[in-house]
Design an enzyme around this catalytic site. Sequence first.
Site, PDB file in Angstrom:
ATOM      1  N   HIS A   1       4.813   0.170  -0.168  1.00  0.00           N
ATOM      2  CA  HIS A   1       5.604  -0.624   0.774  1.00  0.00           C
ATOM      3  C   HIS A   1       4.735  -1.740   1.357  1.00  0.00           C
ATOM      4  O   HIS A   1       3.501  -1.726   1.225  1.00  0.00           O
ATOM      5  CB  HIS A   1       6.221   0.258   1.875  1.00  0.00           C
ATOM      6  CG  HIS A   1       5.246   1.132   2.594  1.00  0.00           C
ATOM      7  ND1 HIS A   1       4.746   2.300   2.064  1.00  0.00           N
ATOM      8  CD2 HIS A   1       4.644   1.009   3.807  1.00  0.00           C
ATOM      9  CE1 HIS A   1       3.898   2.853   2.905  1.00  0.00           C
ATOM     10  NE2 HIS A   1       3.811   2.081   3.984  1.00  0.00           N
TER      11      HIS A   1
ATOM     12  N   HIS B   1       0.843  -1.199   0.000  1.00  0.00           N
ATOM     13  CA  HIS B   1       0.000   0.000   0.000  1.00  0.00           C
ATOM     14  C   HIS B   1       0.872   1.240   0.000  1.00  0.00           C
ATOM     15  O   HIS B   1       2.078   1.147   0.249  1.00  0.00           O
ATOM     16  CB  HIS B   1      -0.886   0.032   1.266  1.00  0.00           C
ATOM     17  CG  HIS B   1      -0.069   0.193   2.533  1.00  0.00           C
ATOM     18  ND1 HIS B   1       0.601  -0.849   3.110  1.00  0.00           N
ATOM     19  CD2 HIS B   1       0.210   1.285   3.287  1.00  0.00           C
ATOM     20  CE1 HIS B   1       1.253  -0.412   4.183  1.00  0.00           C
ATOM     21  NE2 HIS B   1       1.032   0.887   4.313  1.00  0.00           N
TER      22      HIS B   1
ATOM     23  N   ARG C   1       8.305  -8.461  15.124  1.00  0.00           N
ATOM     24  CA  ARG C   1       8.586  -7.077  14.728  1.00  0.00           C
ATOM     25  C   ARG C   1       7.548  -6.158  15.358  1.00  0.00           C
ATOM     26  O   ARG C   1       6.352  -6.476  15.380  1.00  0.00           O
ATOM     27  CB  ARG C   1       8.514  -6.940  13.204  1.00  0.00           C
ATOM     28  CG  ARG C   1       8.631  -5.490  12.712  1.00  0.00           C
ATOM     29  CD  ARG C   1       8.650  -5.414  11.187  1.00  0.00           C
ATOM     30  NE  ARG C   1       8.518  -4.048  10.708  1.00  0.00           N
ATOM     31  CZ  ARG C   1       9.536  -3.208  10.522  1.00  0.00           C
ATOM     32  NH1 ARG C   1      10.774  -3.610  10.754  1.00  0.00           N
ATOM     33  NH2 ARG C   1       9.318  -1.987  10.102  1.00  0.00           N
TER      34      ARG C   1
HETATM   35  O1  LIG Z   1       5.132  -2.019  10.267  1.00  0.00           O
HETATM   36  C1  LIG Z   1       5.773  -1.442   9.392  1.00  0.00           C
HETATM   37  O2  LIG Z   1       6.983  -1.467   9.316  1.00  0.00           O
HETATM   38  C2  LIG Z   1       5.036  -0.620   8.347  1.00  0.00           C
HETATM   39  C3  LIG Z   1       3.556  -0.570   8.572  1.00  0.00           C
HETATM   40  C4  LIG Z   1       2.885   0.323   7.603  1.00  0.00           C
HETATM   41  O3  LIG Z   1       3.283   0.473   6.480  1.00  0.00           O
HETATM   42  C5  LIG Z   1       1.702   1.084   8.039  1.00  0.00           C
HETATM   43  O4  LIG Z   1       1.247   0.903   9.188  1.00  0.00           O
HETATM   44  O5  LIG Z   1       1.192   1.892   7.237  1.00  0.00           O
HETATM   45 FE   LIG Z   2       2.329   2.115   5.491  1.00  0.00          FE
END
Ligand SMILES: O=C(O)CCC(=O)C(=O)O
Ligand SMILES: [Fe+2]
Length: 189
Positions: free
Chosen positions: A116, A59, A126
Site C-alpha cells: 500500500h 510498502h 490527511r
Molecule cells: O497514512 C496512511 O493511510 C497509511 C500509512 C501507512 O501505511 C503506515 O504508516 O504504515
Molecule cells: Fe503501512
Amino acid sequence: MAYRVLELIADGLKIEPRDALSKLLRDENSDSCFRLNHYPPCPELEALSGRNLVGFGEHTDPQIISVLRSNNTSGLQICLKDGTWVSVPPDESSFFINVGDALQVMTNERLRSVKHRVLANTQKSRVSMIYFGGPPLNENIVPLTSLMGKQEESLYKEFTWSEYKTSAYKSRLADYRLGLFEKIPSTNQ
Ligand SMILES: O=C(O)CCC(=O)C(=O)O
Ligand SMILES: [Fe+2]
C-alpha cells in the site's frame, strides 16, 4: 479490536487455540506501536510535477496486523496482484485492517500482506493513525502448527521478529522484505 480480528482470523483458518495469534499482541513484551501520520495538502507541488505525489511510499507493514483509522481525506491505495493501484475510500467511521508480513509467514501465505501507499491530496490534509500489532522481539516467526497440512513445509526459513525487524530497517521501504527469508525465492515483489 486487533485481538478480536486475529481471533476471528484464527476461527476462519481453524487455528487452535484461537488465541494463538492474539496472545502475541497481548503479551507484556509485545513489540506493538502506534503511529500518527499527517499529510498536508500540496496543491503547488502537484501543479509543478503534473503527476501523483507520493506522501508515503509503497510498502507492506512488517508486523502481524495493522488497524488504521483516518479522517475523511482520500490518499490510501492498495496494490492488486496485477500491479494496479486501487484507492481505499476514506471513511472516518471505519477501521482499515492490514495483514502484516509476520502474519503472511505464520499462515504460510494463506493470508498475504498487501502493498500500500499514500498519495498526497492537493486540497485537504490527511491524518491517519495506525496501531501496529507485533509479537515479542524473541518470538520465532514460523507457520502455526495447527494450520499446516501433514506434508506441508514452511515457505520461509526460521527467523525471530527481532531478526526480521533488523533486516527490514536495513532495506528500502519498497523492497519485498520477506524475499530474504524465503526458502525458494519467488517472484513476489
Ligand atoms: O497514512 C496512511 O493511510 C497509511 C500509512 C501507512 O501505511 C503506515 O504508516 O504504515
Ligand atoms: Fe503501512
